[in-house]
Design an enzyme around this catalytic site. Sequence first.
Site, PDB file in Angstrom:
ATOM      1  N   ASP A  56      80.318  82.048  64.281  1.00 47.02           N
ATOM      2  CA  ASP A  56      78.966  82.062  63.734  1.00 47.02           C
ATOM      3  C   ASP A  56      78.033  81.209  64.592  1.00 47.02           C
ATOM      4  O   ASP A  56      78.410  80.103  65.015  1.00 47.02           O
ATOM      5  CB  ASP A  56      79.012  81.496  62.301  1.00 47.02           C
ATOM      6  CG  ASP A  56      77.663  81.526  61.617  1.00 47.02           C
ATOM      7  OD1 ASP A  56      77.180  82.638  61.346  1.00 47.02           O
ATOM      8  OD2 ASP A  56      77.087  80.444  61.364  1.00 47.02           O
ATOM      9  N   GLU A  60      78.661  85.148  67.993  1.00 49.54           N
ATOM     10  CA  GLU A  60      77.412  85.664  67.446  1.00 49.54           C
ATOM     11  C   GLU A  60      76.250  85.091  68.253  1.00 49.54           C
ATOM     12  O   GLU A  60      75.891  83.910  68.114  1.00 49.54           O
ATOM     13  CB  GLU A  60      77.239  85.289  65.969  1.00 49.54           C
ATOM     14  CG  GLU A  60      76.076  86.034  65.343  1.00 49.54           C
ATOM     15  CD  GLU A  60      75.132  85.192  64.491  1.00 49.54           C
ATOM     16  OE1 GLU A  60      74.184  85.760  63.939  1.00 49.54           O
ATOM     17  OE2 GLU A  60      75.326  83.962  64.399  1.00 49.54           O
TER      18      GLU A  60
HETATM   19  C1  AAO Z   1      69.926  78.919  53.671  1.00 51.69           C
HETATM   20  C2  AAO Z   1      68.527  79.214  53.167  1.00 51.69           C
HETATM   21  C3  AAO Z   1      67.499  78.491  54.028  1.00 51.69           C
HETATM   22  C4  AAO Z   1      67.800  76.992  54.066  1.00 51.69           C
HETATM   23  C5  AAO Z   1      69.223  76.789  54.548  1.00 51.69           C
HETATM   24  C6  AAO Z   1      69.655  75.340  54.556  1.00 51.69           C
HETATM   25  O1  AAO Z   1      68.291  80.615  53.210  1.00 51.69           O
HETATM   26  O2  AAO Z   1      66.215  78.710  53.476  1.00 51.69           O
HETATM   27  O3  AAO Z   1      66.905  76.365  54.954  1.00 51.69           O
HETATM   28  O4  AAO Z   1      70.128  77.524  53.709  1.00 51.69           O
HETATM   29  O5  AAO Z   1      69.634  74.824  53.258  1.00 51.69           O
HETATM   30  C7  AAO Z   1      72.791  82.414  56.442  1.00 51.69           C
HETATM   31  C8  AAO Z   1      71.442  82.828  55.886  1.00 51.69           C
HETATM   32  C9  AAO Z   1      70.462  81.679  55.839  1.00 51.69           C
HETATM   33  C10 AAO Z   1      71.069  80.522  55.067  1.00 51.69           C
HETATM   34  C11 AAO Z   1      72.305  80.106  55.857  1.00 51.69           C
HETATM   35  C12 AAO Z   1      73.027  78.887  55.260  1.00 51.69           C
HETATM   36  O6  AAO Z   1      70.926  83.867  56.706  1.00 51.69           O
HETATM   37  O7  AAO Z   1      69.286  82.124  55.184  1.00 51.69           O
HETATM   38  O8  AAO Z   1      70.131  79.455  54.993  1.00 51.69           O
HETATM   39  O9  AAO Z   1      73.256  81.207  55.832  1.00 51.69           O
HETATM   40  O10 AAO Z   1      73.353  79.108  53.938  1.00 51.69           O
HETATM   41  C13 AAO Z   1      69.318  82.991  63.716  1.00 51.69           C
HETATM   42  C14 AAO Z   1      70.623  82.530  64.353  1.00 51.69           C
HETATM   43  C15 AAO Z   1      71.822  83.310  63.870  1.00 51.69           C
HETATM   44  C16 AAO Z   1      71.864  83.422  62.353  1.00 51.69           C
HETATM   45  C17 AAO Z   1      70.538  84.034  61.900  1.00 51.69           C
HETATM   46  C18 AAO Z   1      70.465  84.188  60.390  1.00 51.69           C
HETATM   47  O11 AAO Z   1      70.515  82.604  65.762  1.00 51.69           O
HETATM   48  O12 AAO Z   1      72.982  82.625  64.315  1.00 51.69           O
HETATM   49  O13 AAO Z   1      69.463  83.168  62.319  1.00 51.69           O
HETATM   50  N1  AAO Z   1      73.029  84.188  61.885  1.00 51.69           N
HETATM   51  C19 AAO Z   1      74.251  83.491  61.382  1.00 51.69           C
HETATM   52  C20 AAO Z   1      74.838  84.193  60.180  1.00 51.69           C
HETATM   53  C21 AAO Z   1      73.920  83.999  58.998  1.00 51.69           C
HETATM   54  C22 AAO Z   1      73.894  82.530  58.603  1.00 51.69           C
HETATM   55  C23 AAO Z   1      73.922  81.632  59.767  1.00 51.69           C
HETATM   56  C24 AAO Z   1      74.060  82.078  61.067  1.00 51.69           C
HETATM   57  C25 AAO Z   1      73.987  80.186  59.501  1.00 51.69           C
HETATM   58  O14 AAO Z   1      75.109  85.532  60.478  1.00 51.69           O
HETATM   59  O15 AAO Z   1      74.297  84.786  57.895  1.00 51.69           O
HETATM   60  O16 AAO Z   1      72.698  82.234  57.833  1.00 51.69           O
HETATM   61  O17 AAO Z   1      75.373  79.899  59.290  1.00 51.69           O
HETATM   62  C26 AAO Z   1      65.558  85.826  66.137  1.00 51.69           C
HETATM   63  C27 AAO Z   1      66.469  84.955  66.972  1.00 51.69           C
HETATM   64  C28 AAO Z   1      67.814  84.797  66.305  1.00 51.69           C
HETATM   65  C29 AAO Z   1      67.627  84.263  64.904  1.00 51.69           C
HETATM   66  C30 AAO Z   1      66.685  85.220  64.129  1.00 51.69           C
HETATM   67  C31 AAO Z   1      66.439  84.733  62.720  1.00 51.69           C
HETATM   68  O18 AAO Z   1      66.141  87.147  66.145  1.00 51.69           O
HETATM   69  O19 AAO Z   1      66.666  85.584  68.218  1.00 51.69           O
HETATM   70  O20 AAO Z   1      68.604  83.880  67.047  1.00 51.69           O
HETATM   71  O21 AAO Z   1      68.919  84.245  64.277  1.00 51.69           O
HETATM   72  O22 AAO Z   1      65.447  85.335  64.817  1.00 51.69           O
HETATM   73  O23 AAO Z   1      65.813  83.498  62.776  1.00 51.69           O
HETATM   74  C32 AAO Z   1      64.623  91.014  66.125  1.00 51.69           C
HETATM   75  C33 AAO Z   1      64.077  90.049  67.148  1.00 51.69           C
HETATM   76  C34 AAO Z   1      65.004  88.858  67.311  1.00 51.69           C
HETATM   77  C35 AAO Z   1      65.227  88.227  65.999  1.00 51.69           C
HETATM   78  C36 AAO Z   1      65.835  89.283  65.089  1.00 51.69           C
HETATM   79  C37 AAO Z   1      66.106  88.744  63.709  1.00 51.69           C
HETATM   80  O24 AAO Z   1      65.793  91.579  66.660  1.00 51.69           O
HETATM   81  O25 AAO Z   1      64.010  90.722  68.370  1.00 51.69           O
HETATM   82  O26 AAO Z   1      64.384  87.906  68.141  1.00 51.69           O
HETATM   83  O27 AAO Z   1      64.938  90.393  64.952  1.00 51.69           O
HETATM   84  O28 AAO Z   1      66.902  89.673  63.017  1.00 51.69           O
END
Ligand code: AAO
Length: 495
Positions: free
Chosen positions: A203, A239
């Site tokens: 992750d 990831e």
């Molecule tokens: C939760 C709450 C938050 C709180 C936090 C802490 O929702 O409000 O602040 O707790 O209390 C998952 C949930 C989160 C959750 C977290 C922990 O999604 O909402 O937070 O568990 O419980 C980035 C990362 C990537 C990550 C993704 C979600 O790079 O690693 O965000 N994925 C993994 C898991 C995911 C998990 C975590 C990581 C954390 O698969 O399920 O989170 O363990 C751009 C960037 C990406 C970035 C995205 C989203 O991507 O390039 O790196 O991902 O933005 O910020 C197009 C664009 C592309 C964009 C993409 C987004 O493709 O071209 O730029 O769309 O889909």
Amino acid sequence: YDRTNTLSSRQTMVHLFEWKWTDIANECENFLQNYGYGAVQISPPMEHITINQNNDMPWWVRYQPVSYKLDSRSGTEAELQDMINRCNKVGVRVVVDAVMNHMVGVGERQGADGVGSTANSAFDGTDGVETFPSVPYAAPSFNDQRCHRDIQDSDYQNSAENVRNCRLVGLLDLDQGNQAVRTSLAGYLNKLIDMGVAGFRFDASKHMWPGDLMPILNMTKNLRSDIFGANVRPFAVHEVIDRGGEAVTCGDYLNIGRYTNFNFGAAVSNAAKGYANWQSLSHLGPGYSYGNYEDHDVLNFIDNHDNQRDDNPYVVTYKNGDQYRMAVAFMLAWSYGYPRVMSSFYFNDHNQGPPNNGAGSGFATRSPTFNPDLTCNSDSGWVCEHRWPTIRQMSLFRSVSSGRAAAEVVTQSNRIAFARESAAFFALNGQSGDWTQTFQTTLPPGEYCDQYNGALDNNQCTSLKVSVGFDGKAVITIKGNQVVAVSQASRVDGP
Ligand code: AAO
């Protein structure tokens, strides 16, 4: 670390998102082994936070580790071990979603505002306190000296340092450069290796330094030789969301395993939605577009548990019905990468947790139930895309095609057909009118059942039958917006 460690006759991974260990064990025995699925990606098995949010427990609590005790919403350590044993016994491998980048969100603390932990370990994520005695981690285990804030949107374009050292959405960022942290993380991975897993989905690898991941991976043991043979290294997929234009690139991770190729699902989804021509996908593979690296570098998928929840997903998901079926079928037919099928639960709200028995039960996850046609009963709340008739048949198609290149590629506007040398044949018609043509299927002469809209059942075709002549040729009509797929797995009178 890029070897899939699956049986050669099983070439598809399925992500059983949020399934319980007891249900996965049954699924390996009753279903996966019979449909060509070689591995299952499981939800994070370590201890995590629990919360009650609007009378539900969100799915994402699984991504906030409290310790590496193997007690989670999916079950206990004993249940996990039993599942790994039973899946391995029927030749289905287990790939663990490993959360190494961070612990809980800053401020989360056991006992505060109804926050708990699945094995009841104490923890305090208060800024500057940051103690997790069950690991143990303390404030120096985290990256606060290097960055004491959240990653900003602009960091993704401008600063690999910030992406890797700052906090991802407020999650306390572990310092994988710290030797004690490395030892704890490698210990966690080794415990799972001892239990018999085949590898890991790491992750948030984008948020960790490849130079830190490599030594941690190198601290892992070989896989269990009684299951995998001698000297087999764990499978690793990182990831890394990289669709171009960012400071951290997937290319940074190529020599420490595979990476999650988000560019693949985007390309296939565009065709499925009608925004791109299916014909153009005849070049989908290394070099097709940004981020599509070599075959052994990529894990390919249409959607994942994150982007299926986007407001307006750029990929197709189960909610797109037939378009989704076509996209997944193309992925499984086309010869590129290690394919992963998403298996979801129905949701309306981004945060919504898996089907469960409500607050009184601690939001205990419910089991899927099944229809006579082997699909999941939607009343149980599970979508089970991997059991959809087309998708399960295409997983069989994938298995018999393994190691066979695409050949005899035929393209027309919004149409593509190809063989997998002497193993299978696939034709997709994205136009609205019929497509009738003599195709070179490369298959041995015989009769084959279409696996897109039917199957071989009791040695008969439930839908279209394709007759292949002694020259490997067959006259086939593919209806508008339809597919015909046949393979050695759907041959009447066996191979
Ligand atoms: C939760 C709450 C938050 C709180 C936090 C802490 O929702 O409000 O602040 O707790 O209390 C998952 C949930 C989160 C959750 C977290 C922990 O999604 O909402 O937070 O568990 O419980 C980035 C990362 C990537 C990550 C993704 C979600 O790079 O690693 O965000 N994925 C993994 C898991 C995911 C998990 C975590 C990581 C954390 O698969 O399920 O989170 O363990 C751009 C960037 C990406 C970035 C995205 C989203 O991507 O390039 O790196 O991902 O933005 O910020 C197009 C664009 C592309 C964009 C993409 C987004 O493709 O071209 O730029 O769309 O889909």
